[in-house]
Design a protein around this motif. Sequence first.
Motif, PDB file in Angstrom:
ATOM      1  N   VAL A 154      -0.348  43.591 -44.240  1.00 25.17           N
ATOM      2  CA  VAL A 154       0.083  44.625 -43.274  1.00 25.17           C
ATOM      3  C   VAL A 154       1.176  44.042 -42.371  1.00 25.17           C
ATOM      4  O   VAL A 154       2.217  44.682 -42.118  1.00 25.17           O
ATOM      5  CB  VAL A 154      -1.126  45.126 -42.440  1.00 25.17           C
ATOM      6  CG1 VAL A 154      -0.673  46.125 -41.384  1.00 25.17           C
ATOM      7  CG2 VAL A 154      -2.192  45.734 -43.338  1.00 25.17           C
ATOM      8  N   MET A 155       0.961  42.849 -41.928  1.00 23.34           N
ATOM      9  CA  MET A 155       1.953  42.217 -41.023  1.00 23.34           C
ATOM     10  C   MET A 155       3.284  42.011 -41.749  1.00 23.34           C
ATOM     11  O   MET A 155       4.360  42.251 -41.186  1.00 23.34           O
ATOM     12  CB  MET A 155       1.419  40.872 -40.502  1.00 23.34           C
ATOM     13  CG  MET A 155       0.162  41.002 -39.659  1.00 23.34           C
ATOM     14  SD  MET A 155      -0.291  39.530 -38.733  1.00 23.34           S
ATOM     15  CE  MET A 155      -0.869  38.430 -39.985  1.00 23.34           C
ATOM     16  N   LEU A 156       3.188  41.609 -43.012  1.00 21.20           N
ATOM     17  CA  LEU A 156       4.418  41.361 -43.784  1.00 21.20           C
ATOM     18  C   LEU A 156       5.248  42.641 -43.898  1.00 21.20           C
ATOM     19  O   LEU A 156       6.465  42.636 -43.660  1.00 21.20           O
ATOM     20  CB  LEU A 156       4.046  40.829 -45.183  1.00 21.20           C
ATOM     21  CG  LEU A 156       5.200  40.575 -46.139  1.00 21.20           C
ATOM     22  CD1 LEU A 156       6.115  39.469 -45.606  1.00 21.20           C
ATOM     23  CD2 LEU A 156       4.702  40.195 -47.530  1.00 21.20           C
ATOM     24  N   GLU A 157       4.572  43.715 -44.208  1.00 19.63           N
ATOM     25  CA  GLU A 157       5.272  44.996 -44.355  1.00 19.63           C
ATOM     26  C   GLU A 157       5.951  45.386 -43.033  1.00 19.63           C
ATOM     27  O   GLU A 157       7.120  45.793 -43.014  1.00 19.63           O
ATOM     28  CB  GLU A 157       4.235  46.051 -44.765  1.00 19.63           C
ATOM     29  CG  GLU A 157       4.836  47.314 -45.350  1.00 19.63           C
ATOM     30  CD  GLU A 157       3.747  48.380 -45.580  1.00 19.63           C
ATOM     31  OE1 GLU A 157       2.627  48.022 -46.012  1.00 19.63           O
ATOM     32  OE2 GLU A 157       4.031  49.558 -45.288  1.00 19.63           O
ATOM     33  N   ARG A 158       5.204  45.230 -41.948  1.00 14.19           N
ATOM     34  CA  ARG A 158       5.774  45.601 -40.631  1.00 14.19           C
ATOM     35  C   ARG A 158       6.975  44.707 -40.276  1.00 14.19           C
ATOM     36  O   ARG A 158       7.990  45.186 -39.751  1.00 14.19           O
ATOM     37  CB  ARG A 158       4.703  45.461 -39.545  1.00 14.19           C
ATOM     38  CG  ARG A 158       3.637  46.536 -39.622  1.00 14.19           C
ATOM     39  CD  ARG A 158       2.586  46.354 -38.548  1.00 14.19           C
ATOM     40  NE  ARG A 158       1.487  47.310 -38.724  1.00 14.19           N
ATOM     41  CZ  ARG A 158       0.374  47.309 -38.003  1.00 14.19           C
ATOM     42  NH1 ARG A 158       0.201  46.413 -37.051  1.00 14.19           N
ATOM     43  NH2 ARG A 158      -0.560  48.209 -38.217  1.00 14.19           N
ATOM     44  N   LEU A 159       6.841  43.439 -40.571  1.00 18.74           N
ATOM     45  CA  LEU A 159       7.924  42.511 -40.194  1.00 18.74           C
ATOM     46  C   LEU A 159       9.183  42.744 -41.021  1.00 18.74           C
ATOM     47  O   LEU A 159      10.308  42.700 -40.486  1.00 18.74           O
ATOM     48  CB  LEU A 159       7.465  41.053 -40.362  1.00 18.74           C
ATOM     49  CG  LEU A 159       6.498  40.533 -39.305  1.00 18.74           C
ATOM     50  CD1 LEU A 159       6.048  39.111 -39.643  1.00 18.74           C
ATOM     51  CD2 LEU A 159       7.129  40.548 -37.909  1.00 18.74           C
ATOM     52  N   LEU A 160       8.993  43.003 -42.311  1.00 20.60           N
ATOM     53  CA  LEU A 160      10.174  43.238 -43.153  1.00 20.60           C
ATOM     54  C   LEU A 160      10.895  44.509 -42.705  1.00 20.60           C
ATOM     55  O   LEU A 160      12.120  44.567 -42.670  1.00 20.60           O
ATOM     56  CB  LEU A 160       9.774  43.313 -44.632  1.00 20.60           C
ATOM     57  CG  LEU A 160       9.344  41.959 -45.247  1.00 20.60           C
ATOM     58  CD1 LEU A 160       8.861  42.137 -46.684  1.00 20.60           C
ATOM     59  CD2 LEU A 160      10.483  40.938 -45.186  1.00 20.60           C
ATOM     60  N   LYS A 161      10.099  45.484 -42.290  1.00 19.91           N
ATOM     61  CA  LYS A 161      10.700  46.729 -41.794  1.00 19.91           C
ATOM     62  C   LYS A 161      11.437  46.441 -40.481  1.00 19.91           C
ATOM     63  O   LYS A 161      12.573  46.881 -40.289  1.00 19.91           O
ATOM     64  CB  LYS A 161       9.581  47.771 -41.595  1.00 19.91           C
ATOM     65  CG  LYS A 161      10.005  49.110 -41.135  1.00 19.91           C
ATOM     66  CD  LYS A 161       9.412  50.205 -42.041  1.00 19.91           C
ATOM     67  CE  LYS A 161      10.111  51.533 -42.037  1.00 19.91           C
ATOM     68  NZ  LYS A 161      10.680  51.996 -40.835  1.00 19.91           N
TER      69      LYS A 161
ATOM     70  N   VAL B 250      -9.419  43.132 -31.548  1.00 19.78           N
ATOM     71  CA  VAL B 250      -9.059  44.529 -31.826  1.00 19.78           C
ATOM     72  C   VAL B 250      -8.473  44.622 -33.237  1.00 19.78           C
ATOM     73  O   VAL B 250      -7.586  43.838 -33.595  1.00 19.78           O
ATOM     74  CB  VAL B 250      -8.014  45.032 -30.785  1.00 19.78           C
ATOM     75  CG1 VAL B 250      -7.549  46.438 -31.132  1.00 19.78           C
ATOM     76  CG2 VAL B 250      -8.587  44.991 -29.393  1.00 19.78           C
ATOM     77  N   ASP B 251      -8.975  45.573 -33.987  1.00 20.90           N
ATOM     78  CA  ASP B 251      -8.450  45.799 -35.340  1.00 20.90           C
ATOM     79  C   ASP B 251      -7.095  46.504 -35.232  1.00 20.90           C
ATOM     80  O   ASP B 251      -6.972  47.531 -34.558  1.00 20.90           O
ATOM     81  CB  ASP B 251      -9.466  46.657 -36.124  1.00 20.90           C
ATOM     82  CG  ASP B 251      -8.899  47.121 -37.456  1.00 20.90           C
ATOM     83  OD1 ASP B 251      -8.140  46.357 -38.082  1.00 20.90           O
ATOM     84  OD2 ASP B 251      -9.198  48.272 -37.851  1.00 20.90           O
ATOM     85  N   CYS B 252      -6.096  45.960 -35.902  1.00 23.16           N
ATOM     86  CA  CYS B 252      -4.722  46.479 -35.739  1.00 23.16           C
ATOM     87  C   CYS B 252      -4.172  47.179 -36.960  1.00 23.16           C
ATOM     88  O   CYS B 252      -2.961  47.360 -37.054  1.00 23.16           O
ATOM     89  CB  CYS B 252      -3.780  45.329 -35.438  1.00 23.16           C
ATOM     90  SG  CYS B 252      -4.012  44.687 -33.870  1.00 23.16           S
ATOM     91  N   THR B 253      -5.034  47.531 -37.872  1.00 21.44           N
ATOM     92  CA  THR B 253      -4.507  48.124 -39.114  1.00 21.44           C
ATOM     93  C   THR B 253      -4.139  49.599 -38.945  1.00 21.44           C
ATOM     94  O   THR B 253      -3.382  50.146 -39.741  1.00 21.44           O
ATOM     95  CB  THR B 253      -5.538  47.970 -40.262  1.00 21.44           C
ATOM     96  OG1 THR B 253      -6.812  48.441 -39.790  1.00 21.44           O
ATOM     97  CG2 THR B 253      -5.652  46.530 -40.706  1.00 21.44           C
ATOM     98  N   GLN B 254      -4.677  50.215 -37.914  1.00 18.92           N
ATOM     99  CA  GLN B 254      -4.409  51.649 -37.711  1.00 18.92           C
ATOM    100  C   GLN B 254      -3.029  51.873 -37.062  1.00 18.92           C
ATOM    101  O   GLN B 254      -2.320  50.917 -36.750  1.00 18.92           O
ATOM    102  CB  GLN B 254      -5.492  52.252 -36.803  1.00 18.92           C
ATOM    103  CG  GLN B 254      -6.920  52.035 -37.315  1.00 18.92           C
ATOM    104  CD  GLN B 254      -7.132  52.658 -38.693  1.00 18.92           C
ATOM    105  OE1 GLN B 254      -6.875  53.853 -38.894  1.00 18.92           O
ATOM    106  NE2 GLN B 254      -7.559  51.855 -39.660  1.00 18.92           N
ATOM    107  N   GLY B 255      -2.759  53.114 -36.825  1.00 15.84           N
ATOM    108  CA  GLY B 255      -1.483  53.462 -36.179  1.00 15.84           C
ATOM    109  C   GLY B 255      -1.457  52.985 -34.719  1.00 15.84           C
ATOM    110  O   GLY B 255      -2.490  52.601 -34.149  1.00 15.84           O
TER     111      GLY B 255
END
Length: 339
Positions: free
Chosen positions: A258-265, A307-312
């Motif tokens: 999830v972090m990788l996707e966010r960072l690449l974006k 805190v779980d951070c996978t949500q919006g």
Amino acid sequence: MSAIRSSVSGLARTFKLNSLPALRVSRLHTIPSAAAPHSPTLPTSRISPGSFRQGLTHSKFGSSQGQCRLYAAGPRNLGETGGSKNPFPVVPLVLIFTAGSGGFYLLVNSRKETMPATEKTLPRSPKKAKTTPTFSPKDVSVIFVLGGPGAGKGTQCQNLVRDYGFVHLSAGDLLRAEQNRDGSEFGELIKTYIREGRIVPMEVTVALLENAMKESIANGQNRFLIDGFPRQMDQAIKFETEVCPSVFTLFFDCPEEVMLERLLKRGETSGREDDNIESIKKRFRTFVNTSMPVVDMFEKEGKVVRVDCTQGVEEVYSAVKKEVSSKFKPMKEKAVMTA
Ligand SMILES: Nc1ncnc2c1ncn2[C@@H]1O[C@H](COP(=O)(O)OP(=O)(O)OP(=O)(O)O)[C@@H](O)[C@H]1O
Ligand SMILES: O=c1ccn([C@@H]2O[C@H](COP(=O)(O)O)[C@@H](O)[C@H]2O)c(=O)[nH]1
């Protein structure tokens, strides 16, 4: 030798040393007596470092008095000196004393010649580590915000600033600002560390944070979100000991994919030199190996809120708000002007 020792200690308890600069003498404090071979006539077993220390404590080197008491031993009976029957023992004693003083002077001077230049200017005692934090947790509140790269720490901090009036200090932002500051002596170093996803030496980061906190405190603000810090155990200990103990750590839990996707974006527009796949992989490694132990340590102390951070963004913020509200009151609604 024993006669010399007795004579010197018994007779010459005080002698002038005002021609010797204090520096040379203070240097003697660090010289073990075993390393003083220069004066065979000098009774080194009596002139131990301890003796000098004791003497110097009571003397005023470099002052107009310039006298130094060398020995604590009591005066000795002159008749004991070597068992001599000489009714005028003063002459040999003066000779012995003169030889002793000369030897002492040579010894002191020889130490000066071999002293490294840097040591001449260094203070005698090393700087002591600070044991009291600059800010008391009674006056200043610090929440550490930790989590992997791209977990959403900065995003959630902005929400907390808006609603709770925290000051948001991102260690990464402070380092980037320092890196880009004209004339910074750390610019190149920071750049290399960030590109490699490594942790910049803590002195730099702690100083940047402390300075930023001082500025905000001077403006009457006393609640801080310290984002992306501490990322290494030594930073955590230094900051809590020397700057301010934290209230708790808000830990953003997020899987790497999830972090990788966010960072690449984010990398498409951020302009950050470390938002590329090579740097991201290194940052992930550093996070697991170096930063997670800090989270684990605080967790053992019962000071982590996870805190779980996978949500919006909004869902994550609801969870964050719930945790923060248990310790901090939100700011009052701003008055809205009505017509
Ligand atoms: N809950 C979320 N869902 C989807 N995208 C998010 C979420 N939170 C943050 N983002 C986005 O992910 C990217 C990384 O977020 P952010 O910059 O807040 O992370 P960070 O943990 O502060 O990262 P870094 O440690 O690298 O500074 C940003 O582009 C942000 O808009
Ligand atoms: O305490 C710190 C915090 C950060 N760094 C370096 O900065 C980059 C970027 O940090 P972000 O929090 O993602 O903005 C990080 O990878 C480290 O290289 C640091 O050295 N010490």
